[in-house]
Write a protein that holds these residues in place. Structure first.
Motif, PDB file in Angstrom:
ATOM      1  N   GLY A 103       0.838  -1.191   0.000  1.00 52.06           N
ATOM      2  CA  GLY A 103       0.000   0.000   0.000  1.00 52.06           C
ATOM      3  C   GLY A 103       0.870   1.237   0.000  1.00 52.06           C
ATOM      4  N   ASN A 104       0.238   2.382  -0.187  1.00 51.26           N
ATOM      5  CA  ASN A 104       0.954   3.651  -0.143  1.00 51.26           C
ATOM      6  C   ASN A 104       1.346   4.007   1.283  1.00 51.26           C
ATOM      7  N   GLU A 105       2.287   4.916   1.418  1.00 49.70           N
ATOM      8  CA  GLU A 105       2.691   5.391   2.740  1.00 49.70           C
ATOM      9  C   GLU A 105       1.536   6.121   3.413  1.00 49.70           C
ATOM     10  N   LYS A 106       1.549   6.106   4.759  1.00 46.05           N
ATOM     11  CA  LYS A 106       0.568   6.824   5.576  1.00 46.05           C
ATOM     12  C   LYS A 106      -0.848   6.288   5.395  1.00 46.05           C
ATOM     13  N   ASN A 107      -0.968   5.014   5.016  1.00 45.45           N
ATOM     14  CA  ASN A 107      -2.290   4.403   4.886  1.00 45.45           C
ATOM     15  C   ASN A 107      -2.544   3.324   5.929  1.00 45.45           C
ATOM     16  N   GLY A 108      -1.547   3.057   6.780  1.00 41.87           N
ATOM     17  CA  GLY A 108      -1.751   2.116   7.870  1.00 41.87           C
ATOM     18  C   GLY A 108      -1.112   0.761   7.700  1.00 41.87           C
ATOM     19  N   LYS A 109      -0.173   0.616   6.728  1.00 39.60           N
ATOM     20  CA  LYS A 109       0.498  -0.679   6.515  1.00 39.60           C
ATOM     21  C   LYS A 109       1.198  -1.176   7.768  1.00 39.60           C
ATOM     22  N   THR A 110       2.042  -0.312   8.336  1.00 37.52           N
ATOM     23  CA  THR A 110       2.833  -0.728   9.499  1.00 37.52           C
ATOM     24  C   THR A 110       1.929  -0.969  10.702  1.00 37.52           C
ATOM     25  N   PHE A 111       0.961  -0.088  10.910  1.00 38.01           N
ATOM     26  CA  PHE A 111       0.019  -0.239  12.025  1.00 38.01           C
ATOM     27  C   PHE A 111      -0.695  -1.592  11.930  1.00 38.01           C
ATOM     28  N   PHE A 112      -1.239  -1.879  10.752  1.00 43.74           N
ATOM     29  CA  PHE A 112      -1.935  -3.151  10.551  1.00 43.74           C
ATOM     30  C   PHE A 112      -0.997  -4.331  10.758  1.00 43.74           C
ATOM     31  N   THR A 113       0.209  -4.246  10.207  1.00 44.20           N
ATOM     32  CA  THR A 113       1.146  -5.371  10.282  1.00 44.20           C
ATOM     33  C   THR A 113       1.588  -5.631  11.714  1.00 44.20           C
ATOM     34  N   LEU A 114       1.758  -4.587  12.493  1.00 41.88           N
ATOM     35  CA  LEU A 114       2.115  -4.768  13.900  1.00 41.88           C
ATOM     36  C   LEU A 114       1.002  -5.491  14.656  1.00 41.88           C
ATOM     37  N   LYS A 115      -0.249  -5.131  14.385  1.00 42.13           N
ATOM     38  CA  LYS A 115      -1.365  -5.820  15.036  1.00 42.13           C
ATOM     39  C   LYS A 115      -1.419  -7.289  14.585  1.00 42.13           C
ATOM     40  N   GLU A 156       3.527   1.968  19.788  1.00 43.19           N
ATOM     41  CA  GLU A 156       2.677   2.523  20.841  1.00 43.19           C
ATOM     42  C   GLU A 156       1.259   2.733  20.347  1.00 43.19           C
ATOM     43  N   ARG A 157       1.108   3.245  19.104  1.00 40.11           N
ATOM     44  CA  ARG A 157      -0.226   3.437  18.535  1.00 40.11           C
ATOM     45  C   ARG A 157      -0.952   2.111  18.359  1.00 40.11           C
ATOM     46  N   ALA A 158      -0.175   1.073  18.024  1.00 36.27           N
ATOM     47  CA  ALA A 158      -0.770  -0.259  17.862  1.00 36.27           C
ATOM     48  C   ALA A 158      -1.074  -0.926  19.199  1.00 36.27           C
ATOM     49  N   LYS A 159      -0.639  -0.292  20.285  1.00 36.70           N
ATOM     50  CA  LYS A 159      -0.876  -0.794  21.649  1.00 36.70           C
ATOM     51  C   LYS A 159      -0.383  -2.228  21.818  1.00 36.70           C
ATOM     52  N   LEU A 160       0.848  -2.458  21.366  1.00 33.72           N
ATOM     53  CA  LEU A 160       1.440  -3.780  21.518  1.00 33.72           C
ATOM     54  C   LEU A 160       1.636  -4.105  22.990  1.00 33.72           C
ATOM     55  N   ASP A 161       1.392  -5.339  23.330  1.00 30.07           N
ATOM     56  CA  ASP A 161       1.530  -5.790  24.706  1.00 30.07           C
ATOM     57  C   ASP A 161       3.006  -6.091  25.001  1.00 30.07           C
ATOM     58  N   PRO A 162       3.645  -5.329  25.882  1.00 26.92           N
ATOM     59  CA  PRO A 162       5.075  -5.547  26.157  1.00 26.92           C
ATOM     60  C   PRO A 162       5.363  -6.885  26.843  1.00 26.92           C
ATOM     61  N   LYS A 163       4.333  -7.547  27.336  1.00 22.73           N
ATOM     62  CA  LYS A 163       4.541  -8.826  28.023  1.00 22.73           C
ATOM     63  C   LYS A 163       4.681  -9.989  27.047  1.00 22.73           C
ATOM     64  N   ILE A 164       4.340  -9.772  25.780  1.00 18.77           N
ATOM     65  CA  ILE A 164       4.453 -10.851  24.793  1.00 18.77           C
ATOM     66  C   ILE A 164       5.919 -11.041  24.409  1.00 18.77           C
ATOM     67  N   LYS A 165       6.453 -12.200  24.718  1.00 17.40           N
ATOM     68  CA  LYS A 165       7.869 -12.466  24.484  1.00 17.40           C
ATOM     69  C   LYS A 165       8.150 -13.134  23.141  1.00 17.40           C
ATOM     70  N   LYS A 166       7.111 -13.567  22.458  1.00 14.70           N
ATOM     71  CA  LYS A 166       7.302 -14.284  21.192  1.00 14.70           C
ATOM     72  C   LYS A 166       7.393 -13.347  19.992  1.00 14.70           C
ATOM     73  N   LEU A 167       7.345 -12.040  20.246  1.00 15.50           N
ATOM     74  CA  LEU A 167       7.495 -11.055  19.178  1.00 15.50           C
ATOM     75  C   LEU A 167       8.794 -10.286  19.389  1.00 15.50           C
ATOM     76  N   LYS A 168       9.711 -10.409  18.418  1.00 15.68           N
ATOM     77  CA  LYS A 168      11.002  -9.732  18.501  1.00 15.68           C
ATOM     78  C   LYS A 168      11.173  -8.808  17.295  1.00 15.68           C
ATOM     79  N   PHE A 169      11.963  -7.752  17.501  1.00 11.44           N
ATOM     80  CA  PHE A 169      12.221  -6.778  16.437  1.00 11.44           C
ATOM     81  C   PHE A 169      13.715  -6.679  16.176  1.00 11.44           C
ATOM     82  N   ILE A 170      14.055  -6.444  14.917  1.00 12.72           N
ATOM     83  CA  ILE A 170      15.449  -6.270  14.547  1.00 12.72           C
ATOM     84  C   ILE A 170      15.506  -5.284  13.389  1.00 12.72           C
ATOM     85  N   GLU A 171      16.591  -4.500  13.329  1.00 16.55           N
ATOM     86  CA  GLU A 171      16.785  -3.599  12.196  1.00 16.55           C
ATOM     87  C   GLU A 171      17.326  -4.405  11.011  1.00 16.55           C
ATOM     88  N   TYR A 172      17.661  -3.716   9.932  1.00 19.19           N
ATOM     89  CA  TYR A 172      18.121  -4.410   8.725  1.00 19.19           C
ATOM     90  C   TYR A 172      19.227  -5.416   9.033  1.00 19.19           C
TER      91      TYR A 172
END
Length: 209
Positions: free
Chosen positions: A41-53, A82-98
């Motif tokens: 999708g185009n930028e600023k349409n909610g791709k990242t927000f949706f994908t985080l959820k 923060e906007r996606a209100k991710l639960d910080p207690k979930i340990k099975k979701l990890k993030f990494i840069e490139y």
């Protein structure tokens, strides 16, 4: 070289499936694990927000690695989380840069490696996935579900690699105006990411649908 199989063998094959529920089951159905998904999708349409959820929801089934290759994990990405209100207690979701493709493969070859990998954005890997490397990735990790994000150009995924990914993908999701339009090898349908914004963009009909 692929080996031919009989009809009996084809019909007897067993698969590990995602047992979704709620709206996810309604639009995605029962999907075998592994293979490619594409979200674009185009930028600023909610791709990242949706994908985080989506990433958070998928931790019900497998560990998830979110590769924020384009944006990194800085302040702006933190704000998205923060906007996606991710639960910080979930340990099975990890993030990494490139991380380059070879090092990503090395990580996936380790024990206890994540079985769902979200790559944001496929454009960053366009050179590394050329010359059949997209097929190779699928063949090397048949039990890993890869979810690629892509930009949009004229209502289609941007770059030839992203277009190839769309052809290979079992799930295709186009995000427009904070609404996810789901298609592919599934029942399909819409998921409203943010009702107020979606109504401003699409009108009240999108909620009725």
């Amino acid at each position: 070289m692929a080996r031919a199989i009989s009809t009996k063998s084809l019909l007897e094959k067993k698969y590990k499936n995602f047992e979704f529920d709620g709206i996810w089951l309604l639009v995605l159905g029962v999907i075998a694990k592994g293979g490619f998904w594409l979200i674009y999708g185009n930028e600023k349409n909610g791709k990242t927000f949706f994908t985080l959820k989506l990433a958070e929801y998928l931790t019900k089934f497998e560990s998830v690695l979110y590769v924020s290759a384009e944006e990194g994990t800085g302040k702006e990405f933190q704000a998205n989380a923060e906007r996606a209100k991710l639960d910080p207690k979930i340990k099975k979701l990890k993030f990494i840069e490139y991380i380059d493709l070879e090092n990503l493969k090395a990580k996936l070859n380790k024990r206890q490696s994540p079985k769902i990998v979200i790559v944001d954005n496929i454009t960053v890997y366009v050179n590394e996935l050329k010359n059949g490397q997209l097929y190779t990735l699928k063949d090397e990790f048949p039990n890993t579900t890869f979810i690629f994000l892509a930009h949009e150009d004229n209502k289609e995924p941007y770059t030839s690699t992203a277009k190839l990914c769309k052809k290979l993908a079992k799930i295709i999701i186009r995000v427009v105006g904070l609404t996810a339009f789901v298609s592919g090898r599934c029942p399909g349908g819409t998921i409203v990411v943010d009702e107020k914004t979606a109504m401003l963009y699409h009108g009240s009909q999108i909620i009725n649908n």
